[in-house]
Design a protein around this motif. Structure first.
Motif, PDB file in Angstrom:
ATOM      1  N   TYR A 150      -2.860  36.384  -5.268  1.00 50.42           N
ATOM      2  CA  TYR A 150      -2.363  36.630  -6.629  1.00 50.42           C
ATOM      3  C   TYR A 150      -3.517  36.603  -7.631  1.00 50.42           C
ATOM      4  O   TYR A 150      -3.629  37.487  -8.497  1.00 50.42           O
ATOM      5  N   LEU A 151      -4.374  35.602  -7.542  1.00 50.81           N
ATOM      6  CA  LEU A 151      -5.505  35.492  -8.465  1.00 50.81           C
ATOM      7  C   LEU A 151      -6.495  36.639  -8.271  1.00 50.81           C
ATOM      8  O   LEU A 151      -7.059  37.156  -9.239  1.00 50.81           O
ATOM      9  N   ARG A 152      -6.699  37.024  -7.027  1.00 50.63           N
ATOM     10  CA  ARG A 152      -7.612  38.129  -6.754  1.00 50.63           C
ATOM     11  C   ARG A 152      -7.101  39.430  -7.371  1.00 50.63           C
ATOM     12  O   ARG A 152      -7.889  40.274  -7.811  1.00 50.63           O
ATOM     13  N   ASN A 153      -5.787  39.580  -7.431  1.00 48.91           N
ATOM     14  CA  ASN A 153      -5.196  40.791  -7.989  1.00 48.91           C
ATOM     15  C   ASN A 153      -5.195  40.811  -9.514  1.00 48.91           C
ATOM     16  O   ASN A 153      -4.839  41.833 -10.108  1.00 48.91           O
ATOM     17  N   ARG A 154      -5.574  39.687 -10.137  1.00 51.34           N
ATOM     18  CA  ARG A 154      -5.591  39.626 -11.600  1.00 51.34           C
ATOM     19  C   ARG A 154      -6.949  39.145 -12.100  1.00 51.34           C
ATOM     20  O   ARG A 154      -7.050  38.134 -12.809  1.00 51.34           O
ATOM     21  N   PRO A 155      -8.028  39.840 -11.731  1.00 46.93           N
ATOM     22  CA  PRO A 155      -9.367  39.377 -12.126  1.00 46.93           C
ATOM     23  C   PRO A 155      -9.577  39.410 -13.635  1.00 46.93           C
ATOM     24  O   PRO A 155     -10.458  38.712 -14.150  1.00 46.93           O
ATOM     25  N   GLN A 156      -8.776  40.214 -14.344  1.00 43.86           N
ATOM     26  CA  GLN A 156      -8.928  40.297 -15.788  1.00 43.86           C
ATOM     27  C   GLN A 156      -8.375  39.061 -16.492  1.00 43.86           C
ATOM     28  O   GLN A 156      -8.677  38.831 -17.662  1.00 43.86           O
ATOM     29  N   ASP A 157      -7.571  38.265 -15.777  1.00 47.08           N
ATOM     30  CA  ASP A 157      -6.885  37.142 -16.416  1.00 47.08           C
ATOM     31  C   ASP A 157      -7.480  35.778 -16.098  1.00 47.08           C
ATOM     32  O   ASP A 157      -7.475  34.891 -16.950  1.00 47.08           O
ATOM     33  N   PHE A 158      -7.965  35.602 -14.858  1.00 42.03           N
ATOM     34  CA  PHE A 158      -8.296  34.258 -14.409  1.00 42.03           C
ATOM     35  C   PHE A 158      -9.774  34.078 -14.071  1.00 42.03           C
ATOM     36  O   PHE A 158     -10.345  34.862 -13.309  1.00 42.03           O
ATOM     37  N   GLU A 159     -10.358  33.045 -14.626  1.00 47.40           N
ATOM     38  CA  GLU A 159     -11.674  32.562 -14.202  1.00 47.40           C
ATOM     39  C   GLU A 159     -11.409  31.367 -13.298  1.00 47.40           C
ATOM     40  O   GLU A 159     -10.754  30.400 -13.711  1.00 47.40           O
ATOM     41  N   VAL A 160     -11.889  31.424 -12.054  1.00 47.07           N
ATOM     42  CA  VAL A 160     -11.501  30.453 -11.033  1.00 47.07           C
ATOM     43  C   VAL A 160     -12.706  29.571 -10.668  1.00 47.07           C
ATOM     44  O   VAL A 160     -13.777  30.074 -10.331  1.00 47.07           O
ATOM     45  N   VAL A 161     -12.497  28.258 -10.716  1.00 48.31           N
ATOM     46  CA  VAL A 161     -13.576  27.286 -10.492  1.00 48.31           C
ATOM     47  C   VAL A 161     -13.094  26.220  -9.518  1.00 48.31           C
ATOM     48  O   VAL A 161     -11.925  25.813  -9.560  1.00 48.31           O
ATOM     49  N   LEU A 162     -13.973  25.784  -8.642  1.00 46.26           N
ATOM     50  CA  LEU A 162     -13.643  24.742  -7.668  1.00 46.26           C
ATOM     51  C   LEU A 162     -14.417  23.474  -8.014  1.00 46.26           C
ATOM     52  O   LEU A 162     -15.620  23.525  -8.259  1.00 46.26           O
ATOM     53  N   VAL A 163     -13.722  22.332  -8.037  1.00 43.72           N
ATOM     54  CA  VAL A 163     -14.341  21.031  -8.326  1.00 43.72           C
ATOM     55  C   VAL A 163     -13.926  20.071  -7.217  1.00 43.72           C
ATOM     56  O   VAL A 163     -12.742  19.740  -7.098  1.00 43.72           O
ATOM     57  N   SER A 164     -14.871  19.627  -6.414  1.00 43.99           N
ATOM     58  CA  SER A 164     -14.507  18.849  -5.228  1.00 43.99           C
ATOM     59  C   SER A 164     -15.533  17.764  -4.936  1.00 43.99           C
ATOM     60  O   SER A 164     -16.733  17.944  -5.137  1.00 43.99           O
ATOM     61  N   ASP A 165     -15.034  16.653  -4.405  1.00 43.21           N
ATOM     62  CA  ASP A 165     -15.915  15.571  -3.968  1.00 43.21           C
ATOM     63  C   ASP A 165     -16.265  15.714  -2.490  1.00 43.21           C
ATOM     64  O   ASP A 165     -16.705  14.753  -1.862  1.00 43.21           O
ATOM     65  N   ALA A 166     -16.061  16.904  -1.919  1.00 38.45           N
ATOM     66  CA  ALA A 166     -16.508  17.175  -0.550  1.00 38.45           C
ATOM     67  C   ALA A 166     -18.001  17.533  -0.614  1.00 38.45           C
ATOM     68  O   ALA A 166     -18.792  16.788  -1.175  1.00 38.45           O
ATOM     69  N   ASN A 167     -18.411  18.640  -0.057  1.00 36.50           N
ATOM     70  CA  ASN A 167     -19.812  19.052  -0.165  1.00 36.50           C
ATOM     71  C   ASN A 167     -19.920  20.560   0.047  1.00 36.50           C
ATOM     72  O   ASN A 167     -18.985  21.206   0.526  1.00 36.50           O
ATOM     73  N   THR A 168     -21.056  21.098  -0.320  1.00 35.56           N
ATOM     74  CA  THR A 168     -21.237  22.552  -0.322  1.00 35.56           C
ATOM     75  C   THR A 168     -21.053  23.157   1.068  1.00 35.56           C
ATOM     76  O   THR A 168     -20.434  24.221   1.199  1.00 35.56           O
ATOM     77  N   PHE A 169     -21.548  22.506   2.110  1.00 36.43           N
ATOM     78  CA  PHE A 169     -21.468  23.111   3.438  1.00 36.43           C
ATOM     79  C   PHE A 169     -20.027  23.176   3.936  1.00 36.43           C
ATOM     80  O   PHE A 169     -19.588  24.213   4.462  1.00 36.43           O
ATOM     81  N   PHE A 170     -19.286  22.098   3.784  1.00 38.80           N
ATOM     82  CA  PHE A 170     -17.891  22.091   4.235  1.00 38.80           C
ATOM     83  C   PHE A 170     -17.107  23.183   3.502  1.00 38.80           C
ATOM     84  O   PHE A 170     -16.369  23.964   4.110  1.00 38.80           O
ATOM     85  N   ILE A 171     -17.255  23.218   2.186  1.00 35.09           N
ATOM     86  CA  ILE A 171     -16.465  24.135   1.360  1.00 35.09           C
ATOM     87  C   ILE A 171     -16.855  25.586   1.614  1.00 35.09           C
ATOM     88  O   ILE A 171     -15.990  26.455   1.825  1.00 35.09           O
ATOM     89  N   GLU A 172     -18.146  25.863   1.596  1.00 37.55           N
ATOM     90  CA  GLU A 172     -18.602  27.246   1.812  1.00 37.55           C
ATOM     91  C   GLU A 172     -18.189  27.739   3.200  1.00 37.55           C
ATOM     92  O   GLU A 172     -17.794  28.904   3.358  1.00 37.55           O
ATOM     93  N   SER A 173     -18.261  26.870   4.198  1.00 33.85           N
ATOM     94  CA  SER A 173     -17.870  27.271   5.557  1.00 33.85           C
ATOM     95  C   SER A 173     -16.427  27.724   5.581  1.00 33.85           C
ATOM     96  O   SER A 173     -16.093  28.778   6.153  1.00 33.85           O
ATOM     97  N   TRP A 174     -15.546  26.946   4.962  1.00 32.41           N
ATOM     98  CA  TRP A 174     -14.123  27.286   4.992  1.00 32.41           C
ATOM     99  C   TRP A 174     -13.835  28.524   4.152  1.00 32.41           C
ATOM    100  O   TRP A 174     -13.123  29.434   4.591  1.00 32.41           O
ATOM    101  N   LEU A 175     -14.364  28.572   2.939  1.00 34.73           N
ATOM    102  CA  LEU A 175     -14.069  29.693   2.045  1.00 34.73           C
ATOM    103  C   LEU A 175     -14.548  31.017   2.629  1.00 34.73           C
ATOM    104  O   LEU A 175     -13.867  32.042   2.531  1.00 34.73           O
TER     105      LEU A 175
END
Length: 271
Positions: free
Chosen positions: A112-137
């Motif tokens: 849904y968010l991908r289909n509305r790039p004109q509306d939403f700025e999307v940010v991730l805030v996590s206490d995990a770490n860059t490697f875990f998150i980037e791997s999954w995403l």
């Protein structure tokens, strides 16, 4: 092929074209939406999942006994060092991260968010770490959706050990030493508002944990806190409403499936 993998492949194909786009953040977004990662985007805690890469898929008691409240980041650094000593590789860790299931409805919300790039700025805030998150995403094909990711830096050193560092230091008594999400959210909103020359129409926060309650406290009455139902963030909001009426200002929308988030966003976008 299981349902999660099939959904991931569909999302990956649909978002492939976005991967080559510039990282420049346009100023025309009407809404800003923040996401937590563990037990919000993914249905488990990545710090717990990484243990599956250990021999026997468990940690020794002496290591678990080194945990101290408020110092979880330091504890995880010791866990990652132990895994490296046991011969666990970068590929092993990436493999277990990629297998974490998304929370119910989350890939639908991403689409849904991908289909509305004109509306939403999307940010991730996590206490995990860059490697875990980037791997999954990246495995989920969802990395291009996120304009910024704020989390603890983590890189592999020459010995093959994943070294994690604290994101920042702060003075918030509610949060762990290495990250206060309220500081991150407050500073980002202020900076982007200045860069844009105007405020967002609404700010949304999608989370589950106690450390997601802290940033939600600074949301205003037009903003929305999407708290995972019956998780710590939701319970803290309910307790605050009861103990200090008016202290928590944002609209609260509990969710079990992220498709409920989609339904609310659809209505707000049309206002």
């Amino acid at each position: 092929m299981n349902t999660f993998v099939a959904d991931v492949l569909v999302l990956s194909r649909r978002t492939e074209i976005m991967a080559s786009q510039s990282t420049h953040i346009p100023n025309d977004k009407r809404f800003l939406i923040f996401f937590d990662f563990d037990e919000t985007i993914v249905d488990e805690t990545s710090d717990d999942v990484v243990v599956q890469a250990a021999p026997g898929q468990h940690l020794p008691g002496w290591l678990k006994d080194t945990y101290q409240p408020g110092r979880y980041n330091e504890y995880m650094q010791r866990v990652l060092a132990f895994l490296a000593e046991q011969g666990v590789t970068e590929s092993d860790i990436r493999g277990v991260m990629e297998k974490i299931p998304a929370t119910p409805g989350m890939l639908t919300l991403f689409q849904y968010l991908r289909n509305r790039p004109q509306d939403f700025e999307v940010v991730l805030v996590s206490d995990a770490n860059t490697f875990f998150i980037e791997s999954w995403l990246r495995r989920a094909g969802a990395r291009p959706l996120f304009h910024r990711i704020f989390t603890n830096p983590a890189t592999f050193n020459k010995d093959g050990r994943l070294v994690m560092r604290p994101f920042h230091s702060h003075d918030c008594p509610r949060c762990p030493d290495n990250m206060c999400k309220q500081v991150v959210v407050r500073d980002y909103v202020a900076r982007r508002t200045q860069e844009r020359g105007r405020a967002y129409q609404r700010v949304f926060y999608v989370g589950d944990g106690a450390n997601d309650f802290c940033p939600a406290l600074i949301l205003g009455p037009r903003d929305v806190a999407f708290s995972r139902r019956d998780f710590p963030m939701h319970r803290l909001i309910l307790e605050t409403h009861e103990a200090m009426p008016g202290e928590f200002k944002a609209v609260t929308v509990p969710w079990v499936s992220a498709e409920e988030v989609v339904q609310r966003l659809r209505r707000l976008v049309q206002e």
